[in-house]
Design a protein around this motif. Structure first.
Motif, PDB file in Angstrom:
ATOM      1  N   UNK A  35       0.793  -1.135   0.113  1.00 12.50           N
ATOM      2  CA  UNK A  35      -0.043   0.001  -0.047  1.00 12.50           C
ATOM      3  C   UNK A  35       0.906   1.234  -0.020  1.00 12.50           C
ATOM      4  N   UNK A  36       0.593   2.070  -0.961  1.00 13.93           N
ATOM      5  CA  UNK A  36       1.639   3.468  -0.964  1.00 13.93           C
ATOM      6  C   UNK A  36       2.660   3.196  -1.500  1.00 13.93           C
ATOM      7  N   UNK A  37       2.997   2.114  -2.341  1.00 12.01           N
ATOM      8  CA  UNK A  37       4.420   1.884  -3.111  1.00 12.01           C
ATOM      9  C   UNK A  37       4.197   1.828  -4.501  1.00 12.01           C
ATOM     10  N   UNK A  38       3.202   2.608  -5.060  1.00 14.31           N
ATOM     11  CA  UNK A  38       3.234   2.962  -6.264  1.00 14.31           C
ATOM     12  C   UNK A  38       4.141   3.732  -6.815  1.00 14.31           C
ATOM     13  N   UNK A  39       4.714   4.774  -6.136  1.00 18.21           N
ATOM     14  CA  UNK A  39       5.529   5.707  -6.639  1.00 18.21           C
ATOM     15  C   UNK A  39       6.876   5.614  -6.129  1.00 18.21           C
ATOM     16  N   UNK A  40       7.320   4.373  -5.523  1.00 20.49           N
ATOM     17  CA  UNK A  40       8.496   4.155  -4.888  1.00 20.49           C
ATOM     18  C   UNK A  40       9.652   3.548  -5.809  1.00 20.49           C
ATOM     19  N   UNK A  41      10.798   3.800  -5.682  1.00 22.76           N
ATOM     20  CA  UNK A  41      11.865   3.033  -6.615  1.00 22.76           C
ATOM     21  C   UNK A  41      12.302   1.852  -6.235  1.00 22.76           C
ATOM     22  N   UNK A  42      11.726   1.221  -5.172  1.00 19.04           N
ATOM     23  CA  UNK A  42      11.813  -0.242  -5.017  1.00 19.04           C
ATOM     24  C   UNK A  42      10.885  -0.659  -3.708  1.00 19.04           C
ATOM     25  N   UNK A  43      10.589  -1.972  -3.910  1.00 17.58           N
ATOM     26  CA  UNK A  43       9.922  -2.565  -3.071  1.00 17.58           C
ATOM     27  C   UNK A  43       9.951  -4.261  -3.028  1.00 17.58           C
ATOM     28  N   UNK A  44       9.284  -4.849  -2.169  1.00 18.49           N
ATOM     29  CA  UNK A  44       9.620  -6.246  -2.228  1.00 18.49           C
ATOM     30  C   UNK A  44       8.360  -7.222  -1.953  1.00 18.49           C
ATOM     31  N   UNK A  45       8.335  -8.313  -2.502  1.00 17.13           N
ATOM     32  CA  UNK A  45       7.117  -9.242  -2.336  1.00 17.13           C
ATOM     33  C   UNK A  45       8.030 -10.597  -2.180  1.00 17.13           C
ATOM     34  N   UNK A  46       6.762 -11.585  -1.637  1.00 17.99           N
ATOM     35  CA  UNK A  46       7.309 -12.971  -1.393  1.00 17.99           C
ATOM     36  C   UNK A  46       6.962 -13.765  -2.249  1.00 17.99           C
ATOM     37  N   UNK A  47       6.042 -13.506  -3.237  1.00 22.26           N
ATOM     38  CA  UNK A  47       5.478 -14.508  -4.202  1.00 22.26           C
ATOM     39  C   UNK A  47       5.932 -14.116  -5.683  1.00 22.26           C
ATOM     40  N   UNK A  48       5.213 -13.380  -6.583  1.00 22.40           N
ATOM     41  CA  UNK A  48       5.672 -13.818  -7.960  1.00 22.40           C
ATOM     42  C   UNK A  48       5.097 -12.638  -8.665  1.00 22.40           C
ATOM     43  N   UNK A  49       5.497 -12.192  -9.867  1.00 24.64           N
ATOM     44  CA  UNK A  49       4.807 -11.270 -10.702  1.00 24.64           C
ATOM     45  C   UNK A  49       4.876 -11.778 -12.237  1.00 24.64           C
ATOM     46  N   UNK A  50       4.366 -11.293 -13.160  1.00 23.92           N
ATOM     47  CA  UNK A  50       4.294 -11.615 -14.378  1.00 23.92           C
ATOM     48  C   UNK A  50       4.225 -10.644 -15.110  1.00 23.92           C
ATOM     49  N   UNK A  51       4.843 -10.725 -16.265  1.00 22.59           N
ATOM     50  CA  UNK A  51       4.842  -9.507 -17.359  1.00 22.59           C
ATOM     51  C   UNK A  51       4.059 -10.410 -18.484  1.00 22.59           C
ATOM     52  N   UNK A  52       3.228  -9.308 -19.102  1.00 22.47           N
ATOM     53  CA  UNK A  52       2.449  -9.647 -20.269  1.00 22.47           C
ATOM     54  C   UNK A  52       2.888  -8.897 -21.530  1.00 22.47           C
ATOM     55  N   UNK A  53       3.198  -9.602 -22.609  1.00 22.30           N
ATOM     56  CA  UNK A  53       3.741  -8.746 -23.856  1.00 22.30           C
ATOM     57  C   UNK A  53       2.517  -8.757 -24.921  1.00 22.30           C
ATOM     58  N   UNK A  54       2.669  -7.690 -25.911  1.00 22.99           N
ATOM     59  CA  UNK A  54       1.590  -7.433 -27.006  1.00 22.99           C
ATOM     60  C   UNK A  54       1.390  -8.484 -27.550  1.00 22.99           C
ATOM     61  N   UNK A  55       2.242  -9.694 -27.603  1.00 23.63           N
ATOM     62  CA  UNK A  55       1.658 -10.695 -28.242  1.00 23.63           C
ATOM     63  C   UNK A  55       0.898 -11.767 -27.562  1.00 23.63           C
ATOM     64  N   UNK A  56       0.781 -11.307 -26.187  1.00 25.66           N
ATOM     65  CA  UNK A  56      -0.229 -12.219 -25.489  1.00 25.66           C
ATOM     66  C   UNK A  56       0.751 -13.240 -24.444  1.00 25.66           C
ATOM     67  N   UNK A  57       1.952 -13.223 -24.877  1.00 27.10           N
ATOM     68  CA  UNK A  57       2.943 -14.126 -23.991  1.00 27.10           C
ATOM     69  C   UNK A  57       3.163 -13.652 -22.810  1.00 27.10           C
TER      70      UNK A  57
END
Length: 135
Positions: A19-41
């Motif tokens: 919460x409140x981290x959207x403008x921070x230069x760094x943060x940490x999470x314990x789980x995962x993220x994914x990146x979605x590309x214009x191809x749908x990949x």
């Protein structure tokens, strides 16, 4: 591959800490993220145990088998917004895969396996600045 959006799949504990981290230069999470590309990949990123224990990894499917407690779109967050629409390459900075650079044409975001500055951790550290191993 042009980056379209960034999604965080979170544990309950991560949700509160972001919460409140959207403008921070760094943060940490314990789980995962994914990146979605214009191809749908999609590519998922998290800490993992190959090639060494507690390093950064990526693959086209989740690292976690269970559904996340929360899902947040972070596309507009400071650490990601300049990469949206750019062709992205994945570049490991070191042999033990402690730091992964998500490199665009004009900016980068870094994923590293550290927690509050302690390296080789089961945490995904996300930052605009290149982390220095050992610091």
């Amino acid at each position: 591959m042009k980056l379209k959006r960034v999604i965080y799949e979170l544990f309950e504990i991560d949700f509160g800490s972001l919460k409140g981290q959207s403008d921070s230069e760094s943060h940490e999470i314990d789980r995962e993220i994914y990146l979605e590309f214009e191809t749908g990949e999609k590519f998922y990123f998290s800490w993992c145990n190959e090639p060494v224990q507690c390093c950064i990894g990526f693959k086209p499917e989740r690292f976690n088998e269970n559904e996340p407690d929360h899902v947040i779109e972070a596309t507009s967050w400071k650490v990601w917004r300049e990469l949206i629409g750019q062709d992205i390459s994945f570049v490991f900075i070191d042999e033990s895969h402690q730091v992964l650079e998500l490199k665009g044409q004009s900016s980068s975001t870094y994923l590293s396996s550290q927690e509050n500055g302690s390296w080789v951790a089961d945490v995904l550290h996300i930052s605009i600045s290149l982390p220095v191993i050992g610091n």
